[in-house]
Design a protein around this motif. Sequence first.
Motif, PDB file in Angstrom:
ATOM      1  N   ALA A 108       0.849  -1.188   0.000  1.00  0.00           N
ATOM      2  CA  ALA A 108       0.000   0.000   0.000  1.00  0.00           C
ATOM      3  C   ALA A 108       0.884   1.237   0.000  1.00  0.00           C
ATOM      4  O   ALA A 108       2.103   1.167   0.208  1.00  0.00           O
ATOM      5  N   ALA A 109       0.268   2.397  -0.229  1.00  0.00           N
ATOM      6  CA  ALA A 109       0.965   3.684  -0.153  1.00  0.00           C
ATOM      7  C   ALA A 109      -0.029   4.722   0.344  1.00  0.00           C
ATOM      8  O   ALA A 109      -1.238   4.619   0.089  1.00  0.00           O
ATOM      9  N   LEU A 110       0.482   5.715   1.070  1.00  0.00           N
ATOM     10  CA  LEU A 110      -0.384   6.777   1.562  1.00  0.00           C
ATOM     11  C   LEU A 110       0.393   8.078   1.646  1.00  0.00           C
ATOM     12  O   LEU A 110       1.627   8.094   1.701  1.00  0.00           O
ATOM     13  N   LYS A 111      -0.341   9.185   1.677  1.00  0.00           N
ATOM     14  CA  LYS A 111       0.261  10.490   1.891  1.00  0.00           C
ATOM     15  C   LYS A 111      -0.725  11.365   2.650  1.00  0.00           C
ATOM     16  O   LYS A 111      -1.880  11.518   2.238  1.00  0.00           O
ATOM     17  N   ILE A 112      -0.273  11.901   3.769  1.00  0.00           N
ATOM     18  CA  ILE A 112      -1.094  12.809   4.560  1.00  0.00           C
ATOM     19  C   ILE A 112      -0.968  14.202   3.954  1.00  0.00           C
ATOM     20  O   ILE A 112       0.118  14.781   3.915  1.00  0.00           O
ATOM     21  N   LEU A 113      -2.078  14.743   3.459  1.00  0.00           N
ATOM     22  CA  LEU A 113      -2.060  16.036   2.792  1.00  0.00           C
ATOM     23  C   LEU A 113      -2.279  17.188   3.758  1.00  0.00           C
ATOM     24  O   LEU A 113      -1.812  18.312   3.516  1.00  0.00           O
ATOM     25  N   SER A 114      -3.002  16.943   4.838  1.00  0.00           N
ATOM     26  CA  SER A 114      -3.289  17.999   5.803  1.00  0.00           C
ATOM     27  C   SER A 114      -3.808  17.369   7.083  1.00  0.00           C
ATOM     28  O   SER A 114      -3.892  16.141   7.201  1.00  0.00           O
ATOM     29  N   GLU A 115      -4.191  18.214   8.023  1.00  0.00           N
ATOM     30  CA  GLU A 115      -4.758  17.732   9.284  1.00  0.00           C
ATOM     31  C   GLU A 115      -6.126  17.093   9.090  1.00  0.00           C
ATOM     32  O   GLU A 115      -6.672  16.492  10.015  1.00  0.00           O
ATOM     33  N   THR A 116      -6.689  17.204   7.902  1.00  0.00           N
ATOM     34  CA  THR A 116      -8.026  16.646   7.654  1.00  0.00           C
ATOM     35  C   THR A 116      -8.077  15.681   6.475  1.00  0.00           C
ATOM     36  O   THR A 116      -9.160  15.194   6.148  1.00  0.00           O
ATOM     37  N   GLU A 117      -6.954  15.392   5.826  1.00  0.00           N
ATOM     38  CA  GLU A 117      -7.034  14.586   4.599  1.00  0.00           C
ATOM     39  C   GLU A 117      -5.824  13.673   4.436  1.00  0.00           C
ATOM     40  O   GLU A 117      -4.682  14.082   4.648  1.00  0.00           O
ATOM     41  N   VAL A 118      -6.105  12.423   4.014  1.00  0.00           N
ATOM     42  CA  VAL A 118      -5.073  11.467   3.660  1.00  0.00           C
ATOM     43  C   VAL A 118      -5.537  10.730   2.407  1.00  0.00           C
ATOM     44  O   VAL A 118      -6.723  10.424   2.253  1.00  0.00           O
ATOM     45  N   VAL A 119      -4.602  10.475   1.501  1.00  0.00           N
ATOM     46  CA  VAL A 119      -4.920   9.774   0.252  1.00  0.00           C
ATOM     47  C   VAL A 119      -3.927   8.640   0.057  1.00  0.00           C
ATOM     48  O   VAL A 119      -2.906   8.551   0.743  1.00  0.00           O
ATOM     49  N   GLY A 120      -4.217   7.776  -0.916  1.00  0.00           N
ATOM     50  CA  GLY A 120      -3.283   6.696  -1.201  1.00  0.00           C
ATOM     51  C   GLY A 120      -3.923   5.586  -1.991  1.00  0.00           C
ATOM     52  O   GLY A 120      -4.967   5.767  -2.635  1.00  0.00           O
ATOM     53  N   HIS A 121      -3.284   4.431  -1.948  1.00  0.00           N
ATOM     54  CA  HIS A 121      -3.852   3.257  -2.604  1.00  0.00           C
ATOM     55  C   HIS A 121      -3.462   1.996  -1.855  1.00  0.00           C
ATOM     56  O   HIS A 121      -2.508   1.989  -1.076  1.00  0.00           O
ATOM     57  N   LYS A 122      -4.209   0.957  -2.098  1.00  0.00           N
ATOM     58  CA  LYS A 122      -3.976  -0.357  -1.509  1.00  0.00           C
ATOM     59  C   LYS A 122      -4.005  -1.387  -2.629  1.00  0.00           C
ATOM     60  O   LYS A 122      -4.912  -1.381  -3.462  1.00  0.00           O
ATOM     61  N   LEU A 123      -3.007  -2.260  -2.676  1.00  0.00           N
ATOM     62  CA  LEU A 123      -3.014  -3.319  -3.677  1.00  0.00           C
ATOM     63  C   LEU A 123      -4.017  -4.394  -3.285  1.00  0.00           C
ATOM     64  O   LEU A 123      -4.124  -4.778  -2.117  1.00  0.00           O
ATOM     65  N   ILE A 124      -4.761  -4.846  -4.272  1.00  0.00           N
ATOM     66  CA  ILE A 124      -5.684  -5.967  -4.056  1.00  0.00           C
ATOM     67  C   ILE A 124      -5.457  -6.970  -5.190  1.00  0.00           C
ATOM     68  O   ILE A 124      -4.920  -6.635  -6.249  1.00  0.00           O
ATOM     69  N   GLY A 125      -5.862  -8.206  -4.973  1.00  0.00           N
ATOM     70  CA  GLY A 125      -5.728  -9.201  -6.028  1.00  0.00           C
ATOM     71  C   GLY A 125      -5.335 -10.573  -5.519  1.00  0.00           C
ATOM     72  O   GLY A 125      -5.430 -10.869  -4.331  1.00  0.00           O
ATOM     73  N   THR A 126      -4.880 -11.416  -6.451  1.00  0.00           N
ATOM     74  CA  THR A 126      -4.602 -12.849  -6.227  1.00  0.00           C
ATOM     75  C   THR A 126      -5.836 -13.557  -5.677  1.00  0.00           C
ATOM     76  O   THR A 126      -5.748 -14.394  -4.791  1.00  0.00           O
ATOM     77  N   PHE A 127      -7.009 -13.186  -6.202  1.00  0.00           N
ATOM     78  CA  PHE A 127      -8.274 -13.802  -5.793  1.00  0.00           C
ATOM     79  C   PHE A 127      -8.223 -15.298  -6.065  1.00  0.00           C
ATOM     80  O   PHE A 127      -7.908 -15.732  -7.167  1.00  0.00           O
ATOM     81  N   CYS A 128      -8.553 -16.086  -5.054  1.00  0.00           N
ATOM     82  CA  CYS A 128      -8.451 -17.545  -5.140  1.00  0.00           C
ATOM     83  C   CYS A 128      -7.041 -17.962  -5.595  1.00  0.00           C
ATOM     84  O   CYS A 128      -6.879 -18.940  -6.321  1.00  0.00           O
ATOM     85  N   TYR A 129      -6.066 -17.146  -5.206  1.00  0.00           N
ATOM     86  CA  TYR A 129      -4.645 -17.435  -5.436  1.00  0.00           C
ATOM     87  C   TYR A 129      -4.267 -17.441  -6.913  1.00  0.00           C
ATOM     88  O   TYR A 129      -3.351 -18.132  -7.327  1.00  0.00           O
ATOM     89  N   ASN A 130      -4.970 -16.641  -7.709  1.00  0.00           N
ATOM     90  CA  ASN A 130      -4.570 -16.425  -9.091  1.00  0.00           C
ATOM     91  C   ASN A 130      -3.476 -15.358  -9.097  1.00  0.00           C
ATOM     92  O   ASN A 130      -3.743 -14.192  -8.813  1.00  0.00           O
ATOM     93  N   PRO A 131      -2.229 -15.723  -9.413  1.00  0.00           N
ATOM     94  CA  PRO A 131      -1.116 -14.772  -9.251  1.00  0.00           C
ATOM     95  C   PRO A 131      -1.136 -13.610 -10.234  1.00  0.00           C
ATOM     96  O   PRO A 131      -0.423 -12.632 -10.051  1.00  0.00           O
ATOM     97  N   GLU A 132      -1.953 -13.683 -11.286  1.00  0.00           N
ATOM     98  CA  GLU A 132      -1.937 -12.632 -12.297  1.00  0.00           C
ATOM     99  C   GLU A 132      -2.813 -11.438 -11.937  1.00  0.00           C
ATOM    100  O   GLU A 132      -2.759 -10.407 -12.595  1.00  0.00           O
ATOM    101  N   ASP A 133      -3.624 -11.567 -10.902  1.00  0.00           N
ATOM    102  CA  ASP A 133      -4.629 -10.543 -10.621  1.00  0.00           C
ATOM    103  C   ASP A 133      -4.165  -9.608  -9.517  1.00  0.00           C
ATOM    104  O   ASP A 133      -4.321  -9.903  -8.335  1.00  0.00           O
TER     105      ASP A 133
END
Length: 754
Positions: free
Chosen positions: A181-206
Amino acid sequence: MRNGYGILFLLLLFHLAVPAQEPVDFVNPFIGTSNYGATYPGPVRPWGMASVVPFNVAFKKGAENQFEKDSEWHSRPYVAENKFLTGYSHVNLSGVGCPELGSILLMPTHGQLELNPEHYGSTYQDEVATPGYYAHTLDKYSIKTELTATLRTGLSKYTFPQGQSHIILNLGLGLTNETGAALKILSETEVVGHKLIGTFCYNPEDVRPVYFAIKFSKPATNFGAWKKMPPFKGVEAEWTKYNDTIKPYPQFRYELAGDDIGAYFSFETENEEVVYAKVGISYVSIENARQNLQGEQPDFNFDKTRQDARLTWNNLLKRIKVDGGSKDDKTNFYSALYHTLIHPNILQDANGEYPLMEKYGTGNTSENRYTVFSLWDTYRNVHPFLSLVYPEVQSQMVKSMIAMYKESGWLPKWELLGMETSVMVGDPATPVIADTYLRGIRDFDIQTAYEAIKKSATAPDSVNKLRPGIGKYRTLGYIPENHYENVWGTVSTSLEYNIADWNLAQLAKALNKKEDYRNFLKQSASYRNYYDPSTGMLRPRMEKGEWLTPFNPKAGANFEPVIGFVEGNAWQYRFYVPHDIKNLIKMLGGKSRFIKELQLCFDDGNYDMANEPDITYPFLFNFVKGEEWRAQKMVNQLIHKHYFDGPAGLPGNDDTGTLSTWLLFSMLGIYPHCPGDMSYAIVSPTFDKVTIALNANYYPGKELTIEANKSSKNAIYIQNLEVNGQKYNRYFIDHDTLVKGAHLKFELTETRKP
């Protein structure tokens, strides 16, 4: 007399003061949160991208009443029996069998800041859940949490005690197999970022990111990022103190990336002070997540968002109006309808952007782009149900599938967020598209759809991404055991191809493609090559024609692995040729033998209500004249055995609405026994009257009405049936008849018709 009039007047006032119950009032979101139903009670909009769900599967109560890490393999973020909460996740799946999403967790706490979820987690009480709303109180902190959602955002309302309060963002906890994952705190009221998701049912390509933007209604007095420190190998002395601990980074304003990271925001609160947190979601970019948040949640109006969610749900649920029946009947019905309308869900942002299927890049659409196509499950009943009741939505789902073909070169199989997971078997997009077209929904590109369908049915093994084993399937008429390493369950896979080919044949016939019709119709009957007269079963066989030995028809029950079959055994696949039941009856030895063996499937414990291939079996009794009463009895028994108002009120994984849709059709008294076949099997309806509002843009009738006059509350057998005022002696009815605005009137008694 004056007193009597006064009492009557008071009763009238009371009646007027109590609002009539709406369909939304009968929904119990807790149904399916136990017994592996894998549903969740948190708020979500119909077909919504975002949902806010209490996450309680990280820890469970262990020895000496202490909470310990939960080692169970969870495919759901919430389990009714678990009571230790570690946050509220904002992207979730309903009813699936593999873990995924359950991510972007916020957790309110109070007192000294603690960043370890094992320590900051809390038990809770006073749970309440209705469509679009969830609430409870955290025991450890006396914090009341209330949750609601829009299509692409979640909104949380935390009522804090006096003192130091915190909101913790945890990007490490979740159901997905990815931890980055990654995040960045922009201010005292806001944070943004992303989270990796995937490998559903252990499919390594997703693998792909889900982006978020989070804003708080009050500026934090203190904030920071944190990460869980990995064990240091070969390092002694003071460095060992960081092993498996959480390190805070106060006032951190840089981007932080890695595994098991998060952020915290601290506030000085008055007693019962409310702090709101709103979360925007996107699968395209942080900027889109922020735009979704601004467009759908410009302020922090919790009450309006909650009421809008309720109204949205009610407007869709009331497309089916039921009268009569018990309160539990209505609760079971509308809760099932609620669960059916969660997936597939939209993928596009408010600006129309969405991630392309199976490739890097962004597309744009002016209509809804849908995702989470659990097609091995949903082709059987969910999509026929949507075609009947919500055809405008089903049309856009088919358009989404065709767009996936244009982008990736293949129709979806088990698609998730623009990724093909290849979970389960068969070619399930084919029956969905064919069935939709044949039901009269034709405002999509049928020529491209047919091109895509035929490609999957004819492309050779070397390039065919949808139909492994197709080479031998087409030349031998079956897939031999141990010939293909990439074929799971040769018999099951072949039977799925048969159903797809039969649907392709029906579509070819409708499009006047006569040669294709003949070829694929013949190919759809190749299941006969698996029939073993010595056992009466469909049995795996080898390339030279010999039967698989040893062979135990009961092996593979309860989802245990077995050669030749997928999530089932030979008994559970024995009648799994819904497109050719009349010939199956002949093959099994005639009508009497067929009824005897079909009844034995239920009486001998071979039927599994939670298993998709055999969920249509109760309706197969209708194929033998004079035996239809068995279907009426069996469906009634299954409803009352497996469905009820409680967390365990689903028989197993809801599979994105499939088991719920079985209940819907069964309670209506009609069931689509085979996709692509435009007839419904008729059984006894549950309610005194059902009125389905039909979409005038697709169907000529205004409404479909189903009435049942019952001799008693235990009346389950059809004594007489009228359709549009005329006596009706068949136990199947055409889709075309229904959508013209049919009126079905049943006479039900406690004893079966002689």
